[in-house]
Every structure is written in C-alpha cells, then in structure tokens.
Design a protein around this motif. Structure first.
Motif, PDB file in Angstrom:
ATOM      1  N   ARG A   1      48.977 120.330  47.594  1.00 21.79           N
ATOM      2  CA  ARG A   1      49.429 121.364  46.689  1.00 21.79           C
ATOM      3  C   ARG A   1      50.926 121.314  46.443  1.00 21.79           C
ATOM      4  NH1 ARG A   1      48.161 125.846  51.243  1.00 21.79           N
ATOM      5  NH2 ARG A   1      49.039 124.492  52.786  1.00 21.79           N
ATOM      6  N   PHE A   2      51.670 120.609  47.281  1.00 20.52           N
ATOM      7  CA  PHE A   2      53.114 120.496  47.097  1.00 20.52           C
ATOM      8  C   PHE A   2      53.514 119.079  46.689  1.00 20.52           C
ATOM      9  CE2 PHE A   2      52.592 123.867  50.338  1.00 20.52           C
ATOM     10  CZ  PHE A   2      53.036 124.924  49.558  1.00 20.52           C
ATOM     11  N   PHE A   3      52.655 118.431  45.937  1.00 18.66           N
ATOM     12  CA  PHE A   3      52.919 117.047  45.575  1.00 18.66           C
ATOM     13  C   PHE A   3      53.798 116.890  44.339  1.00 18.66           C
ATOM     14  CE2 PHE A   3      49.022 116.485  48.130  1.00 18.66           C
ATOM     15  CZ  PHE A   3      49.536 115.603  49.061  1.00 18.66           C
ATOM     16  N   GLN A   4      53.944 117.932  43.528  1.00 24.11           N
ATOM     17  CA  GLN A   4      54.741 117.792  42.307  1.00 24.11           C
ATOM     18  C   GLN A   4      56.194 117.408  42.596  1.00 24.11           C
ATOM     19  OE1 GLN A   4      53.377 117.659  39.191  1.00 24.11           O
ATOM     20  NE2 GLN A   4      55.394 116.814  38.733  1.00 24.11           N
ATOM     21  N   PRO A   5      56.864 117.983  43.594  1.00 23.17           N
ATOM     22  CA  PRO A   5      58.228 117.520  43.886  1.00 23.17           C
ATOM     23  C   PRO A   5      58.283 116.038  44.259  1.00 23.17           C
ATOM     24  CG  PRO A   5      57.859 119.636  44.913  1.00 23.17           C
ATOM     25  CD  PRO A   5      56.527 119.163  44.387  1.00 23.17           C
ATOM     26  N   LEU A   6      57.267 115.553  44.937  1.00 24.07           N
ATOM     27  CA  LEU A   6      57.204 114.136  45.287  1.00 24.07           C
ATOM     28  C   LEU A   6      56.998 113.292  44.033  1.00 24.07           C
ATOM     29  CD1 LEU A   6      57.301 112.165  47.634  1.00 24.07           C
ATOM     30  CD2 LEU A   6      54.847 112.529  47.944  1.00 24.07           C
ATOM     31  N   MET A   7      56.126 113.756  43.142  1.00 25.88           N
ATOM     32  CA  MET A   7      55.910 113.056  41.875  1.00 25.88           C
ATOM     33  C   MET A   7      57.206 113.017  41.069  1.00 25.88           C
ATOM     34  SD  MET A   7      53.885 111.434  39.847  1.00 25.88           S
ATOM     35  CE  MET A   7      52.243 111.753  40.416  1.00 25.88           C
ATOM     36  N   ASP A   8      57.905 114.137  41.012  1.00 19.62           N
ATOM     37  CA  ASP A   8      59.183 114.195  40.292  1.00 19.62           C
ATOM     38  C   ASP A   8      60.193 113.214  40.882  1.00 19.62           C
ATOM     39  OD1 ASP A   8      58.101 116.184  38.682  1.00 19.62           O
ATOM     40  OD2 ASP A   8      59.084 117.818  39.770  1.00 19.62           O
ATOM     41  N   LEU A   9      60.193 113.088  42.190  1.00 24.67           N
ATOM     42  CA  LEU A   9      61.092 112.149  42.851  1.00 24.67           C
ATOM     43  C   LEU A   9      60.804 110.720  42.391  1.00 24.67           C
ATOM     44  CD1 LEU A   9      63.264 111.844  45.169  1.00 24.67           C
ATOM     45  CD2 LEU A   9      61.318 111.300  46.624  1.00 24.67           C
ATOM     46  N   PHE A  10      59.554 110.334  42.380  1.00 26.79           N
ATOM     47  CA  PHE A  10      59.194 108.987  41.927  1.00 26.79           C
ATOM     48  C   PHE A  10      59.558 108.784  40.462  1.00 26.79           C
ATOM     49  CE2 PHE A  10      55.759 109.005  45.353  1.00 26.79           C
ATOM     50  CZ  PHE A  10      56.529 108.251  46.214  1.00 26.79           C
ATOM     51  N   LEU A  11      59.219 109.757  39.627  1.00 25.95           N
ATOM     52  CA  LEU A  11      59.470 109.626  38.190  1.00 25.95           C
ATOM     53  C   LEU A  11      60.956 109.532  37.865  1.00 25.95           C
ATOM     54  CD1 LEU A  11      56.852 112.184  36.830  1.00 25.95           C
ATOM     55  CD2 LEU A  11      56.756 109.695  36.626  1.00 25.95           C
ATOM     56  N   ASN A  12      61.779 110.241  38.601  1.00 23.66           N
ATOM     57  CA  ASN A  12      63.208 110.314  38.268  1.00 23.66           C
ATOM     58  C   ASN A  12      64.095 109.333  39.030  1.00 23.66           C
ATOM     59  OD1 ASN A  12      63.140 112.493  36.316  1.00 23.66           O
ATOM     60  ND2 ASN A  12      62.541 113.790  38.027  1.00 23.66           N
ATOM     61  N   TYR A  13      63.658 108.861  40.182  1.00 20.80           N
ATOM     62  CA  TYR A  13      64.572 108.075  41.018  1.00 20.80           C
ATOM     63  C   TYR A  13      64.063 106.708  41.462  1.00 20.80           C
ATOM     64  CZ  TYR A  13      67.144 112.408  41.169  1.00 20.80           C
ATOM     65  OH  TYR A  13      67.831 113.531  40.816  1.00 20.80           O
ATOM     66  N   LEU A  14      62.781 106.453  41.348  1.00 21.06           N
ATOM     67  CA  LEU A  14      62.276 105.170  41.815  1.00 21.06           C
ATOM     68  C   LEU A  14      62.616 104.088  40.790  1.00 21.06           C
ATOM     69  CD1 LEU A  14      60.749 103.746  44.076  1.00 21.06           C
ATOM     70  CD2 LEU A  14      58.633 104.172  42.816  1.00 21.06           C
ATOM     71  N   GLU A  15      63.419 103.131  41.206  1.00 24.48           N
ATOM     72  CA  GLU A  15      63.820 102.029  40.330  1.00 24.48           C
ATOM     73  C   GLU A  15      62.620 101.161  39.984  1.00 24.48           C
ATOM     74  OE1 GLU A  15      66.903 101.346  39.105  1.00 24.48           O
ATOM     75  OE2 GLU A  15      67.822 103.088  40.066  1.00 24.48           O
ATOM     76  N   ARG A  16      62.713 100.458  38.890  1.00 24.77           N
ATOM     77  CA  ARG A  16      61.614  99.599  38.415  1.00 24.77           C
ATOM     78  C   ARG A  16      61.167  98.609  39.499  1.00 24.77           C
ATOM     79  NH1 ARG A  16      57.642  99.441  35.140  1.00 24.77           N
ATOM     80  NH2 ARG A  16      57.192  97.482  34.138  1.00 24.77           N
ATOM     81  N   ASP A  17      62.114  98.058  40.241  1.00 22.94           N
ATOM     82  CA  ASP A  17      61.766  97.094  41.285  1.00 22.94           C
ATOM     83  C   ASP A  17      61.753  97.720  42.681  1.00 22.94           C
ATOM     84  OD1 ASP A  17      64.478  97.503  41.380  1.00 22.94           O
ATOM     85  OD2 ASP A  17      64.990  95.413  41.717  1.00 22.94           O
ATOM     86  N   GLY A  18      61.879  99.031  42.737  1.00 22.90           N
ATOM     87  CA  GLY A  18      61.878  99.725  44.023  1.00 22.90           C
ATOM     88  C   GLY A  18      60.475 100.133  44.449  1.00 22.90           C
ATOM     89  N   TYR A  19      60.402 100.722  45.619  1.00 19.58           N
ATOM     90  CA  TYR A  19      59.124 101.221  46.100  1.00 19.58           C
ATOM     91  C   TYR A  19      59.348 102.438  46.984  1.00 19.58           C
ATOM     92  CZ  TYR A  19      60.326  98.527  50.279  1.00 19.58           C
ATOM     93  OH  TYR A  19      60.966  98.028  51.373  1.00 19.58           O
ATOM     94  N   GLY A  20      58.325 103.254  47.073  1.00 22.03           N
ATOM     95  CA  GLY A  20      58.344 104.421  47.944  1.00 22.03           C
ATOM     96  C   GLY A  20      57.242 104.289  48.972  1.00 22.03           C
ATOM     97  N   ILE A  21      57.434 104.924  50.091  1.00 17.25           N
ATOM     98  CA  ILE A  21      56.430 104.895  51.153  1.00 17.25           C
ATOM     99  C   ILE A  21      56.020 106.326  51.470  1.00 17.25           C
ATOM    100  CG2 ILE A  21      55.956 104.265  53.547  1.00 17.25           C
ATOM    101  CD1 ILE A  21      58.091 102.062  53.221  1.00 17.25           C
ATOM    102  N   VAL A  22      54.730 106.566  51.470  1.00 16.21           N
ATOM    103  CA  VAL A  22      54.190 107.887  51.793  1.00 16.21           C
ATOM    104  C   VAL A  22      53.123 107.699  52.867  1.00 16.21           C
ATOM    105  CG1 VAL A  22      52.861 109.851  50.927  1.00 16.21           C
ATOM    106  CG2 VAL A  22      54.612 108.816  49.483  1.00 16.21           C
ATOM    107  N   ALA A  23      53.230 108.461  53.949  1.00 17.01           N
ATOM    108  CA  ALA A  23      52.199 108.470  54.989  1.00 17.01           C
ATOM    109  C   ALA A  23      51.405 109.762  54.831  1.00 17.01           C
ATOM    110  CB  ALA A  23      52.831 108.382  56.373  1.00 17.01           C
ATOM    111  N   GLU A  24      50.089 109.653  54.879  1.00 16.56           N
ATOM    112  CA  GLU A  24      49.238 110.796  54.607  1.00 16.56           C
ATOM    113  C   GLU A  24      48.003 110.723  55.504  1.00 16.56           C
ATOM    114  OE1 GLU A  24      47.312 113.818  53.298  1.00 16.56           O
ATOM    115  OE2 GLU A  24      46.215 111.995  52.832  1.00 16.56           O
ATOM    116  N   PRO A  25      47.611 111.845  56.150  1.00 18.77           N
ATOM    117  CA  PRO A  25      46.489 111.808  57.097  1.00 18.77           C
ATOM    118  C   PRO A  25      45.112 111.956  56.442  1.00 18.77           C
ATOM    119  CG  PRO A  25      47.484 113.966  57.178  1.00 18.77           C
ATOM    120  CD  PRO A  25      48.305 113.139  56.216  1.00 18.77           C
ATOM    121  N   ASN A  26      44.976 111.405  55.234  1.00 15.02           N
ATOM    122  CA  ASN A  26      43.684 111.350  54.543  1.00 15.02           C
ATOM    123  C   ASN A  26      43.091 112.724  54.225  1.00 15.02           C
ATOM    124  OD1 ASN A  26      43.541 108.415  54.584  1.00 15.02           O
ATOM    125  ND2 ASN A  26      43.391 108.698  56.788  1.00 15.02           N
ATOM    126  N   ARG A  27      43.965 113.612  53.767  1.00 19.49           N
ATOM    127  CA  ARG A  27      43.498 114.936  53.342  1.00 19.49           C
ATOM    128  C   ARG A  27      42.913 114.842  51.938  1.00 19.49           C
ATOM    129  NH1 ARG A  27      49.162 117.666  54.296  1.00 19.49           N
ATOM    130  NH2 ARG A  27      49.588 115.696  53.291  1.00 19.49           N
TER     131      ARG A  27
END
Length: 69
Positions: A1-27
């Motif tokens: 339910r709090f994923f929109q700030p994370l989505m905004d982070l990717f959309l605004n700051y992740l460079e074309r050749d960059g990557y992000g790492i997210v760990a999630e307990p399979n919810r």
C-alpha cells in the motif's frame, strides 16, 4: 500500500543504465507494484534468499530492477 513513493523514486531518479534493488518477503500486496513496474517500462530479475526473521527462516525475493531496453 505504500509502494507509490518507491515507484516515484524509480520514475524520477533511476538512470537508464542504472538499477534498483528491492527485497520483499513475498507479500500478496506487492504483486500489483511489480506488475505496475512492467507497465511503466521496467524489467526485473528475482533472486530468492533464506533469512532469519523472528526466530523463523523465511524466503525473501530480491528484485533487481532496470528500465527495459
């Protein structure tokens, strides 16, 4: 339910050749977030790891997220 700030982070700051790492307990609540990533032109690979949490061993998913080429 709090994923929109994370989505905004990717959309605004992740460079074309960059990557992000997210760990999630399979919810189940996270499934729409990862589907939305695909809709926004991202791809990801998933790695599974066992970790200790609260005296139990659980499996978490580690997502390596990049923009689709």
């Amino acid at each position: 339910r709090f994923f929109q700030p994370l989505m905004d982070l990717f959309l605004n700051y992740l460079e074309r050749d960059g990557y992000g790492i997210v760990a999630e307990p399979n919810r189940k609540i996270a499934i729409p977030f990862f589907e939305k990533l695909k809709n926004y032109g991202y791809r990801y690979t998933i790695h599974f790891e066992k970790v200790e949490q609260g005296g139990k061993t659980i499996i978490i998913s580690i997502y390596l997220i990049q923009q689709s080429k």
